[in-house]
Design a protein around this motif. Structure first.
Motif, short mmCIF file in Angstrom:
data_model
loop_
_atom_site.label_atom_id
_atom_site.label_comp_id
_atom_site.label_asym_id
_atom_site.label_seq_id
_atom_site.Cartn_x
_atom_site.Cartn_y
_atom_site.Cartn_z
N ALA A 148 0.83 -1.21 0.00
CA ALA A 148 0.00 0.00 0.00
C ALA A 148 0.87 1.25 0.00
CB ALA A 148 -0.92 0.00 1.21
N LEU A 149 1.95 1.23 0.79
CA LEU A 149 2.84 2.38 0.84
C LEU A 149 3.57 2.57 -0.49
CD1 LEU A 149 4.44 2.31 4.39
CD2 LEU A 149 3.01 4.10 3.44
N LYS A 150 4.00 1.45 -1.08
CA LYS A 150 4.69 1.52 -2.38
C LYS A 150 3.76 2.13 -3.41
CE LYS A 150 7.95 -2.25 -1.78
NZ LYS A 150 8.06 -3.70 -1.86
N ASN A 151 2.51 1.70 -3.36
CA ASN A 151 1.51 2.23 -4.29
C ASN A 151 1.32 3.74 -4.08
OD1 ASN A 151 -0.67 1.82 -6.25
ND2 ASN A 151 -2.00 2.33 -4.51
N GLU A 152 1.24 4.13 -2.81
CA GLU A 152 1.06 5.54 -2.48
C GLU A 152 2.26 6.36 -2.95
OE1 GLU A 152 -1.77 6.32 -1.05
OE2 GLU A 152 -1.40 8.44 -0.68
N ILE A 153 3.47 5.81 -2.72
CA ILE A 153 4.70 6.50 -3.12
C ILE A 153 4.78 6.65 -4.65
CG2 ILE A 153 7.24 6.21 -3.21
CD1 ILE A 153 6.95 5.18 -0.26
N SER A 154 4.37 5.58 -5.34
CA SER A 154 4.40 5.66 -6.81
C SER A 154 3.45 6.75 -7.33
CB SER A 154 4.07 4.30 -7.43
OG SER A 154 2.74 3.97 -7.16
N GLN A 155 2.34 6.92 -6.63
CA GLN A 155 1.41 8.00 -7.01
C GLN A 155 2.05 9.36 -6.78
OE1 GLN A 155 -1.47 7.47 -8.52
NE2 GLN A 155 -1.23 5.24 -8.28
#
Lengths: 252, 175
Positions: A131-138
């Motif tokens: 979830a954090l990786k996804n948020e960071i990619s955004q």
């Protein structure tokens, strides 16, 4: 006569001792009572906070669902209509329609990102790190600063509540960094250990004075409350023009 | 106050009447005060009835004492009842869940004063009476004065506590 003097002295001593005992017992009772009151107050505050966060979470889920199911669907329909129109229209109208389709596509994507960010479905399905990786990619797409993420220790299977709290803290921190920090570099570290999980977010932005009232308005209280709810500790260290270091430690 | 008749300052009957009246005032005022300040008293009606019964008993003992030209029994009884009332106050105080600092409470200091005064007066009075009844003539004047002085100590301590209580109230007002 000497007995009278002795008895009087003895009585004075006994009664003074008794009074001292009463004061001692009263103070002991007072301490116990204050402790009980504190515990009741803490329990009440905790349950209040839990309800508050639950309502917040449900609102986020509801808004996320509404964006995904309603707004995005309507925009997709509008895009479909425009695409259909584009096929049967004159050459002069094609360019503005294509531009409109492009804008609508962008809005759909943005709303989709917001919806994902609000929703805890990814977190529940794939865990905190994903979830954090996804948020960071955004966030990386915004190209405002360099952001890197690392984790120390073994990726443990955590309680959903803990993951959700850490995820929301990270989101709030990212929001603050984007809005206030003017940072060039941001580093996110998650440390797993047997006893606790720690989230560190460090930026090299403008920072702030620790003793100003400004800090109350940038969601720090919310982050601290969320950590407290999980019986954890929340720390923040900021120096003007050097940056900010945020730590949230939650016991496992 | 056994030395008073010896100096013939006032007539023994007047002396007895004054003492009895002051005893009635002392007992009724202080016992009512303690009953009123007992914290979280649940059955006030019950204690009111109890107070009435005790007051009647004290009055009867006073009448009995007046018939035999003495007030030692009524003095002892009223002191004993006040002492018990103070103990009741302390029991309720320890059961109450108050968070106020007790040493800053003027009521507490007043009750402490009454408690110490009655607590010391009780044995002192009994011993004094016993000595005077059994060997009045054998006691020297110096010893009689000493007995008188010892009899005053509880009242001195009570008034010290009352001063402290006044001090507590004064501090609250000035704050």
């Amino acid at each position: 006569m000497i007995y009278l003097v002795i008895i009087t002295t003895l009585m004075i001593c006994i009664l003074t001792g008794f009074v001292m005992y009463i004061v001692y017992r009263y103070r002991k009772n007072q301490i116990n009572h204050t402790e009980n009151l504190e515990q009741i107050k803490l329990g009440y505050e905790k349950s209040l906070l839990e309800i508050q966060l639950e309502i917040q979470e449900k609102t986020l889920q509801h808004v996320s669902k509404e964006i995904h199911d309603n707004c995005n669907q309507k925009l997709s329909l509008a895009k479909l209509h425009l695409t259909t129109m584009n096929k049967n229209t004159s050459e002069a109208m094609k360019v503005p329609i294509e531009n409109s389709i492009c804008i609508i596509s962008g809005v759909i994507e943005d709303l989709s990102n917001i919806s994902h960010s609000m929703s805890s479905e990814i977190l529940i399905a794939n865990g905190l790190l994903s979830a954090l990786k996804n948020e960071i990619s955004q966030i990386e797409k915004l190209k405002l600063f360099n952001i890197e993420m690392q984790y120390v220790g073994e990726d443990l299977l955590l309680e959903t509540n803990i993951e959700l709290v850490l995820f929301r803290i990270a989101q709030e921190a990212f929001h603050n960094i984007i809005k206030h920090s003017r940072a060039q570099n941001v580093k996110v570290t998650i440390e797993f250990s047997k006893k606790e999980i720690s989230l560190h977010i460090v930026d090299d932005g403008v920072g702030f004075e620790m003793n100003t009232n400004k800090i109350e308005g940038i969601g720090l209280a919310n982050m601290a409350q969320r950590t407290k709810l999980m019986n954890g500790n929340f720390f923040i260290q900021s120096t003007p023009n050097i940056g900010t270091h945020l730590i949230s430690k939650i016991p496992l | 106050m056994f030395w008073l008749p010896r100096f013939q300052i006032i007539h023994p009957t007047t002396y007895l009447a004054i003492n009895t009246l002051s005893l009635i005032f002392h007992f009724s005022f202080l016992s009512y005060f303690i009953l009123r300040v007992i914290p979280n008293i649940n059955n006030w009606r019950y204690y009111k009835k109890y107070h009435l019964i005790v007051s009647i008993s004290v009055a009867l003992v006073i009448i009995y004492d007046l018939n035999r030209n003495s007030f030692s029994l009524s003095f002892t009884l009223s002191n004993f009842i006040l002492f018990i009332l103070c103990l009741i106050y302390f029991t309720f105080l320890l059961e109450s869940h108050s968070i106020n600092p007790i040493l800053k409470s003027s009521i507490f200091w007043v009750v402490i004063g009454i408690f110490i005064c009655t607590g010391i007066s009780l044995p002192v009075n009994i011993i004094n009476d016993h000595i005077l009844k059994n060997g009045k003539d054998l006691i020297s004047d110096d010893n009689k004065r000493l007995m008188g002085s010892i009899g005053v100590i509880p009242y001195a301590l009570m008034h010290l506590c009352f001063t402290k209580a006044y001090w507590c109230d004064l501090r609250k007002i000035t704050k």
